[in-house]
Structure formats: structure tokens, C-alpha cells
Design an enzyme around this catalytic site. Structure first.
Site, PDB file in Angstrom:
ATOM      1  N   ALA A  65       0.805  -0.905   0.000  1.00  0.00           N
ATOM      2  CA  ALA A  65      -0.069  -0.067   0.138  1.00  0.00           C
ATOM      3  C   ALA A  65       0.742   1.055  -0.098  1.00  0.00           C
ATOM      4  O   ALA A  65       2.132   1.123   0.381  1.00  0.00           O
ATOM      5  CB  ALA A  65      -0.829  -0.083   1.312  1.00  0.00           C
ATOM      6  N   GLY A 109       0.702  -4.973   0.673  1.00  0.00           N
ATOM      7  CA  GLY A 109      -0.582  -5.179  -0.049  1.00  0.00           C
ATOM      8  C   GLY A 109      -0.133  -5.713  -1.476  1.00  0.00           C
ATOM      9  O   GLY A 109      -1.090  -6.417  -2.088  1.00  0.00           O
ATOM     10  N   GLU A 112      -0.432  -9.198  -0.729  1.00  0.00           N
ATOM     11  CA  GLU A 112      -1.772  -9.560  -0.593  1.00  0.00           C
ATOM     12  C   GLU A 112      -2.839  -9.427  -1.929  1.00  0.00           C
ATOM     13  O   GLU A 112      -3.578 -10.504  -2.019  1.00  0.00           O
ATOM     14  CB  GLU A 112      -2.468  -8.553   0.459  1.00  0.00           C
ATOM     15  CG  GLU A 112      -1.909  -8.692   1.928  1.00  0.00           C
ATOM     16  CD  GLU A 112      -2.180  -7.642   2.793  1.00  0.00           C
ATOM     17  OE1 GLU A 112      -2.064  -6.488   2.499  1.00  0.00           O
ATOM     18  OE2 GLU A 112      -2.722  -7.837   3.922  1.00  0.00           O
ATOM     19  N   GLU A 132       4.481  -4.872   7.025  1.00  0.00           N
ATOM     20  CA  GLU A 132       3.627  -3.749   7.699  1.00  0.00           C
ATOM     21  C   GLU A 132       4.031  -3.650   9.312  1.00  0.00           C
ATOM     22  O   GLU A 132       4.140  -2.566   9.566  1.00  0.00           O
ATOM     23  CB  GLU A 132       2.204  -4.236   7.749  1.00  0.00           C
ATOM     24  CG  GLU A 132       1.388  -4.330   6.155  1.00  0.00           C
ATOM     25  CD  GLU A 132       1.746  -5.669   5.676  1.00  0.00           C
ATOM     26  OE1 GLU A 132       2.568  -6.390   5.895  1.00  0.00           O
ATOM     27  OE2 GLU A 132       0.894  -5.709   4.677  1.00  0.00           O
TER      28      GLU A 132
HETATM   29  N1  CAA Z   1       4.546   3.349  -0.390  1.00  0.00           N
HETATM   30  C1  CAA Z   1       5.091   4.345  -1.027  1.00  0.00           C
HETATM   31  N2  CAA Z   1       6.015   4.772  -1.894  1.00  0.00           N
HETATM   32  C2  CAA Z   1       7.074   3.435  -1.826  1.00  0.00           C
HETATM   33  C3  CAA Z   1       6.447   2.497  -1.241  1.00  0.00           C
HETATM   34  C4  CAA Z   1       5.377   2.300  -0.614  1.00  0.00           C
HETATM   35  N3  CAA Z   1       5.038   1.149  -0.209  1.00  0.00           N
HETATM   36  N4  CAA Z   1       7.510   1.193  -1.550  1.00  0.00           N
HETATM   37  C5  CAA Z   1       8.677   1.934  -2.253  1.00  0.00           C
HETATM   38  N5  CAA Z   1       8.219   3.340  -2.352  1.00  0.00           N
HETATM   39  C6  CAA Z   1       8.937   4.359  -3.141  1.00  0.00           C
HETATM   40  C7  CAA Z   1      10.128   4.792  -2.216  1.00  0.00           C
HETATM   41  O1  CAA Z   1       9.721   5.639  -1.174  1.00  0.00           O
HETATM   42  C8  CAA Z   1      11.047   5.367  -3.220  1.00  0.00           C
HETATM   43  O2  CAA Z   1      10.298   6.755  -3.548  1.00  0.00           O
HETATM   44  P1  CAA Z   1      11.497   8.144  -3.612  1.00  0.00           P
HETATM   45  O3  CAA Z   1      12.419   7.826  -4.647  1.00  0.00           O
HETATM   46  O4  CAA Z   1      10.591   9.047  -3.799  1.00  0.00           O
HETATM   47  O5  CAA Z   1      12.215   7.939  -2.409  1.00  0.00           O
HETATM   48  C9  CAA Z   1      10.858   4.499  -4.488  1.00  0.00           C
HETATM   49  O6  CAA Z   1       9.611   3.704  -4.335  1.00  0.00           O
HETATM   50  C10 CAA Z   1      11.990   3.369  -4.523  1.00  0.00           C
HETATM   51  O7  CAA Z   1      12.126   2.721  -3.539  1.00  0.00           O
HETATM   52  P2  CAA Z   1      13.342   2.591  -2.497  1.00  0.00           P
HETATM   53  O8  CAA Z   1      14.415   3.940  -2.906  1.00  0.00           O
HETATM   54  O9  CAA Z   1      12.837   2.367  -1.275  1.00  0.00           O
HETATM   55  O10 CAA Z   1      13.802   1.405  -3.120  1.00  0.00           O
HETATM   56  P3  CAA Z   1      15.057   0.233  -2.435  1.00  0.00           P
HETATM   57  O11 CAA Z   1      15.251  -0.567  -3.658  1.00  0.00           O
HETATM   58  O12 CAA Z   1      15.920   0.834  -1.878  1.00  0.00           O
HETATM   59  O13 CAA Z   1      13.910  -0.498  -1.643  1.00  0.00           O
HETATM   60  C11 CAA Z   1      11.939  -1.730  -1.000  1.00  0.00           C
HETATM   61  C12 CAA Z   1      12.918  -1.497  -2.040  1.00  0.00           C
HETATM   62  C13 CAA Z   1      12.629  -2.750   0.112  1.00  0.00           C
HETATM   63  C14 CAA Z   1      10.761  -2.242  -1.735  1.00  0.00           C
HETATM   64  C15 CAA Z   1      11.521  -0.699  -0.189  1.00  0.00           C
HETATM   65  O14 CAA Z   1      10.913   0.483  -1.025  1.00  0.00           O
HETATM   66  C16 CAA Z   1      10.437  -1.012   0.694  1.00  0.00           C
HETATM   67  O15 CAA Z   1      10.675  -1.390   1.846  1.00  0.00           O
HETATM   68  N6  CAA Z   1       9.185  -0.249   0.464  1.00  0.00           N
HETATM   69  C17 CAA Z   1       8.093  -0.451   1.426  1.00  0.00           C
HETATM   70  C18 CAA Z   1       7.429  -1.897   1.665  1.00  0.00           C
HETATM   71  C19 CAA Z   1       6.321  -2.029   2.645  1.00  0.00           C
HETATM   72  O16 CAA Z   1       6.564  -1.651   3.933  1.00  0.00           O
HETATM   73  N7  CAA Z   1       5.276  -2.336   2.197  1.00  0.00           N
HETATM   74  C20 CAA Z   1       4.115  -2.456   3.094  1.00  0.00           C
HETATM   75  C21 CAA Z   1       3.403  -1.244   3.176  1.00  0.00           C
HETATM   76  S1  CAA Z   1       1.731  -1.126   3.945  1.00  0.00           S
HETATM   77  C22 CAA Z   1       0.687  -2.374   3.542  1.00  0.00           C
HETATM   78  O17 CAA Z   1       0.823  -2.714   2.321  1.00  0.00           O
HETATM   79  C23 CAA Z   1      -0.654  -2.146   4.222  1.00  0.00           C
HETATM   80  C24 CAA Z   1      -1.508  -3.366   3.816  1.00  0.00           C
HETATM   81  O18 CAA Z   1      -1.469  -4.414   4.216  1.00  0.00           O
HETATM   82  C25 CAA Z   1      -2.645  -2.949   3.129  1.00  0.00           C
END
Ligand code: CAA
Length: 258
Positions: A65, A109, A112, A132
Site C-alpha cells: 500500500a 499489499g 496480498e 507492515e
Molecule cells: N509506498 C510508497 N512509496 C514506496 C513504497 C510504498 N509501499 N515502496 C517504495 N516506495 C517508493 C520509495 O519511497 C522510493 O520513492 P523515492 O524515490 O521518492 O524516495 C521509491 O519507491 C523506490 O523505493 P526505494 O528507494 O525504497 O527502493 P529500494 O530498492 O531501496 O527498496 C523496498 C525497495 C525494499 C521495496 C523498499 O522500497 C520498501 O521497503 N518499501 C516499502 C515496503 C512496505 O513496507 N510495504 C508495506 C506497505 S503497508 C501495506 O501494504 C498495508 C496493507 O497491508 C494494505
């Protein structure tokens, strides 16, 4: 129809939907989920479409998400706005076969959403996880429920409580994905599987999907009875007559989807 966050392509009876927010690793925001709902509605209504593939990029199926969109949300925003329920569940209610072709990150998500599809074909570079907990929340789009049913309590607990990601090979070993393919072959393999599904009788693939899904909702005896009744009803279809006649006559079946 053009979408801002999705690419779509139809070839024969198969439709490919590609999540397309590369700048955010396909993070799932409201616009994307609304568009996904809309396109799935249209494919469900289109009698020419008999199977759908949902994919992302080589780097990310979807990184979850959209955290930037969610971070300031209040409890009232989430509750009164019916967050997730409002526009996230269309893949799970889609009546035709839908295959997730997952490369790269399928996190939160994203994992999911892949699990809402009927089966997952994973690229060798795929990584699945429910991170999460590291954000101070828990999975909210079915992760604690579907993951537990697919991989069992111990691994689901570990993934949800620690946020540990699993690679494609482990995902296959624990039954989360149907198989793992070379990353550069993912779409070729997904198209091939989808064409195969689409070559079958549509009402029969729909009923088969309904029956497999019933296994997650009912007791064994009720599930078997549901299956039996659907199986009986198939003898009312033209495609049952055609499929069995084709076998006896040693020729390919020409299903009419009725
Ligand atoms: N939401 C918003 N933006 C996201 C994102 C997310 N879930 N995942 C990645 N991005 C964005 C980053 O912020 C970044 O944007 P900027 O360039 O503007 O900074 C861009 O995508 C590239 O990401 P990274 O620079 O972080 O790339 P990376 O290769 O270093 O890392 C990753 C990749 C490990 C996937 C890392 O981006 C990450 O940990 N993302 C979040 C994963 C996460 O926590 N997901 C769960 C979300 S909560 C959820 O999903 C709730 C639910 O159950 C419904």
C-alpha cells in the site's frame, strides 16, 4: 481505455494488466486500486475475455500500500472511508480465472494482491513479505488470513511478526506460488498458462475456480457437496457434450462457452 497507473493489453481471450507506477515500485494507492477495479469490472463483463494476467515490473510486482498516502490518515478517515474494503478486493471477487505473474518485490499489499489471484507464477527474483509490522501496523488486505491458509501458521506468523521476506524458491516450497520460472521468461510462461486456461470452457473454469475457493470457506463435507452439485450441473452445458464427444472422436474440443 487508457489508465494512468495501469497498462493493459488484450490478445485473443487473454488480458494482461500491468501495474505501472514505476516511480513508487507500484505502491498501491487509491487511483491504482480504483483503476484496477474498473478494468476488472470491464473484463468480467466482456464475454470475449476468458483469463486475466496481473503483473508488475521486473523490479516490483508491488511494494505494498502507498505509505506516503497512508501515513497521515486518521482512524476516522480509515473507518468512515472504508479503507481497503472500498476498492481493494475486486481481484478476490473476480469470477473469471486471474493469474498473478510476480517478479521482484511483492510486499505488504503487493503480496496480498497476488494472493487474491487464483495462482501465482513467480520469477526467480521474486520476494514475498508482509513488512507492515515494521511500519507499526499489521497486514490489512487479507495477509494474516490468506497467507496463513497458504503457508501454515508458523511461517505466516514469522513473516507477519518479523517482516522477513521469502524468496521465490521458499515461496514455492511452502505452497505460496504454483511454480518458479526464469525472470526473463515470466511473462512468456504466464501467457502460456493463461492461453491454456482460456482455451477451456469459460463457465467450467469459472465453476472450477468457485469450487476450489469454497475449500477455504467451508467444511470438507460441505465443500465436497458443493463440488458435487456443480459437477452435476455441468452435464447441462453444451461444452460438456462437446468436450466428451471430442475425446471419443479423437479431435480437439471446440468449446462454445455455454
Ligand atoms: N509506498 C510508497 N512509496 C514506496 C513504497 C510504498 N509501499 N515502496 C517504495 N516506495 C517508493 C520509495 O519511497 C522510493 O520513492 P523515492 O524515490 O521518492 O524516495 C521509491 O519507491 C523506490 O523505493 P526505494 O528507494 O525504497 O527502493 P529500494 O530498492 O531501496 O527498496 C523496498 C525497495 C525494499 C521495496 C523498499 O522500497 C520498501 O521497503 N518499501 C516499502 C515496503 C512496505 O513496507 N510495504 C508495506 C506497505 S503497508 C501495506 O501494504 C498495508 C496493507 O497491508 C494494505
Amino acid at each position: 481505455m487508457a489508465y494512468a497507473t495501469l497498462l493493459t493489453e488484450v490478445e485473443g481471450a487473454v488480458a494482461l494488466i500491468t501495474l505501472n507506477r514505476p516511480e513508487a515500485l507500484n505502491a498501491l494507492n487509491d487511483q491504482l486500486m480504483n483503476e484496477l477495479t474498473e478494468v476488472l469490472d470491464s473484463y468480467e463483463a466482456d464475454p470475449e475475455i476468458r483469463c486475466v494476467i496481473l503483473t508488475g515490473s521486473t523490479r516490483a510486482f508491488a511494494a505494498g500500500a502507498d505509505i506516503k498516502a497512508m501515513r497521515t490518515q486518521s482512524y476516522m478517515d480509515a473507518y468512515m472511508g472504508d479503507f481497503i474494503t472500498r476498492n481493494w478486493e475486486r481481484a478476490a471477487t473476480f469470477r473469471k480465472p486471474i493469474i498473478a505473474a510476480v517478479a521482484g518485490y511483492a510486499l505488504g499489499g503487493g503480496c496480498e494482491l497476488a494472493m487474491m489471484c487464483d495462482f501465482i507464477i513467480a520469477a526467480e527474483n521474486a520476494q514475498f513479505g508482509q513488512p507492515e509490522i515494521t511500519l507499526g501496523v499489521m497486514p490489512g488486505a487479507g495477509g494474516t488470513q490468506r497467507l496463513t491458509r497458504f503457508v501454515g501458521k508458523s511461517k505466516a506468523m514469522e513473516m507477519c511478526l518479523t517482516g522477513r521476506r521469502i524468496a521465490a524458491e521458499e515461496a514455492e516450497r511452502c505452497g505460496l506460488v504454483s511454480r518458479v520460472v526464469a525472470t526473463d521468461q515470466l511473462l512468456t510462461e504466464a501467457w502460456e498458462a493463461a492461453r491454456k486456461v482460456a482455451s477451456m470452457s469459460l463457465p467450467i473454469t469459472m465453476m472450477t475456480k468457485e469450487s476450489v475457493n469454497a475449500a477455504y470457506e467451508t467444511s470438507l463435507s460441505q465443500g465436497v457437496m458443493f463440488e458435487r452439485r456443480l459437477f452435476h450441473s455441468m452435464f447441462a452445458t453444451a461444452d460438456q457434450k462437446e468436450g466428451m464427444a471430442a475425446f471419443v472422436e479423437k479431435r480437439p474440443a471446440a468449446f462454445r462457452h455455454e
